[in-house]
Design a protein around this motif. Structure first.
Motif, mmCIF file in Angstrom:
data_model
loop_
_atom_site.group_PDB
_atom_site.id
_atom_site.type_symbol
_atom_site.label_atom_id
_atom_site.label_comp_id
_atom_site.label_asym_id
_atom_site.label_seq_id
_atom_site.Cartn_x
_atom_site.Cartn_y
_atom_site.Cartn_z
ATOM 1 N N UNK A 237 9.411 1.703 -2.522
ATOM 2 C CA UNK A 237 8.604 1.350 -1.363
ATOM 3 C C UNK A 237 7.321 2.188 -1.355
ATOM 4 N N UNK A 238 6.307 1.658 -0.710
ATOM 5 C CA UNK A 238 5.014 2.338 -0.647
ATOM 6 C C UNK A 238 5.129 3.622 0.163
ATOM 7 N N UNK A 239 4.667 4.741 -0.370
ATOM 8 C CA UNK A 239 4.742 5.997 0.384
ATOM 9 C C UNK A 239 3.832 5.974 1.602
ATOM 10 N N UNK A 240 4.125 6.847 2.546
ATOM 11 C CA UNK A 240 3.332 6.925 3.771
ATOM 12 C C UNK A 240 1.863 7.149 3.451
ATOM 13 N N UNK A 241 1.008 6.381 4.144
ATOM 14 C CA UNK A 241 -0.428 6.565 3.997
ATOM 15 C C UNK A 241 -1.058 5.708 2.915
ATOM 16 N N UNK A 242 -0.228 4.957 2.160
ATOM 17 C CA UNK A 242 -0.756 4.159 1.051
ATOM 18 C C UNK A 242 -0.650 2.655 1.297
ATOM 19 N N UNK A 243 -0.403 2.254 2.526
ATOM 20 C CA UNK A 243 -0.235 0.827 2.828
ATOM 21 C C UNK A 243 -1.456 -0.002 2.435
ATOM 22 N N UNK A 244 -2.641 0.558 2.592
ATOM 23 C CA UNK A 244 -3.861 -0.190 2.273
ATOM 24 C C UNK A 244 -4.023 -0.455 0.781
ATOM 25 N N UNK A 245 -3.198 0.223 -0.038
ATOM 26 C CA UNK A 245 -3.327 0.087 -1.488
ATOM 27 C C UNK A 245 -2.078 -0.541 -2.099
ATOM 28 N N UNK A 246 -1.307 -1.218 -1.273
ATOM 29 C CA UNK A 246 -0.014 -1.772 -1.695
ATOM 30 C C UNK A 246 -0.129 -2.628 -2.963
ATOM 31 N N UNK A 247 -1.137 -3.468 -3.031
ATOM 32 C CA UNK A 247 -1.285 -4.385 -4.162
ATOM 33 C C UNK A 247 -1.664 -3.685 -5.459
ATOM 34 N N UNK A 248 -2.008 -2.415 -5.375
ATOM 35 C CA UNK A 248 -2.406 -1.675 -6.579
ATOM 36 C C UNK A 248 -1.252 -0.871 -7.170
#
Length: 300
Positions: A237-248
């Motif tokens: 799962x995407x770590x905290x604070x990285x939601x805006x970069x999920x697709x990367x």
């Protein structure tokens, strides 16, 4: 140091699973590895497979050769980024340890940094060299009936007493200037500079718990063509604070061995796979025992 010592026999067998690193280096030419670990396991892996590597330190004559084998770099060289690394057209591994290491010490009021190194003829040679430094200091402290904190007492070639400060950097406030640290901030800037020279980063064993590293990664990911491949047997799962970069992000359930096998699985068989599963069980058991031991110490 205790953990490094206790796992040497385990490492001497487990290290045989990492043979894929040779194919990786042949493919990449120069591979930049940024490590947040304090241990010297990766140095042992590179020595075992006879892969040339540079860690920024220069092999020069030192005033500490009577103690152990040391490579050196001055504080001014560190600040100016004048470090000994392979250039893009060369062949080998650039190993940069951002949080210090068991084998890195500062001397002479942090104007000189020393990194010990082993003979490469056996697994554990790097540990053995650090042990020599620790034992020399212990002899002096026991003789004089004193004790030091976070530094080792040794006599240099001229017979003068010197203090080697350990470089290990831990805690939540790394590189924030809130306490004295051995590893200079310039090393973090070097990491950011090298990061900007690549479009894909492979992350293995990082929990995304260091704010200064996460800030650098977020800034790097602002360029949408850049991607991160994460090898982790447990996290998906995407770590905290990285939601805006999920697709990367790309997630692969696996660890260092799986990463190397991607480049060469020629020696794989049901025997080696079974042995690796057994070692993983042993590793998890050792980790569980260590965590239990630490919890017991805290409760006391």
């Amino acid at each position: 140091m205790e953990e490094q010592s206790n796992t040497l026999k385990f490492l001497s067998e487990k290290i045989k699973d990492y043979y894929g690193i040779k194919s990786l280096i042949n493919q990449e030419g120069v591979l930049n590895i940024f490590s947040l670990n304090h241990d010297i396991v990766f140095e042992e892996i590179l020595d075992f497979y006879k892969i040339p590597y540079k860690d920024g330190f220069y092999k020069r004559k030192t005033n500490y050769s009577n103690i152990a084998k040391f490579k050196v770099v001055t504080s001014s060289e560190l600040e100016n980024g004048d470090l000994d690394f392979f250039k893009p057209n060369e062949h080998g591994v650039n190993l940069i340890k951002l949080h210090g290491s068991l084998d890195v010490f500062s001397a002479e009021d942090k104007n000189l940094f020393l990194k010990s190194y082993g003979e490469t003829s056996f697994v554990g040679s790097n540990y053995a060299e650090i042990r020599k430094i620790e034992d020399r200091s212990l002899d002096i402290l026991q003789r004089d009936g004193v004790r030091t904190t976070n530094e080792l007492c040794v006599y240099d070639c001229s017979g003068e007493l010197q203090f080697l400060r350990r470089s290990l950097l831990s805690g939540a406030h790394k590189f924030k200037g809130q306490f004295d640290q051995i590893i200079p901030v310039s090393l973090l800037q070097f990491f950011k500079k090298q990061l900007n020279a690549t479009d894909q980063l492979t992350v293995i064993g990082y929990s995304f718990g260091d704010e200064h590293i996460n800030d650098a990664l977020k800034q790097w990911l602002e360029c949408k063509s850049r991607t991160i491949v994460v090898y982790d047997p447990y996290r998906s799962y995407i770590p905290d604070g990285f939601d805006n970069y999920r697709d990367q992000f790309t997630w692969i359930k696996g660890g260092l061995t799986d990463y190397f096998l991607k480049y060469d699985s020629s020696q794989e068989s049901w025997v080696t796979e079974s042995k690796r599963e057994m070692f993983n069980t042993v590793r998890d058991s050792l980790k569980s025992r260590r965590l239990g031991k630490n919890q017991t110490k805290k409760s006391r």
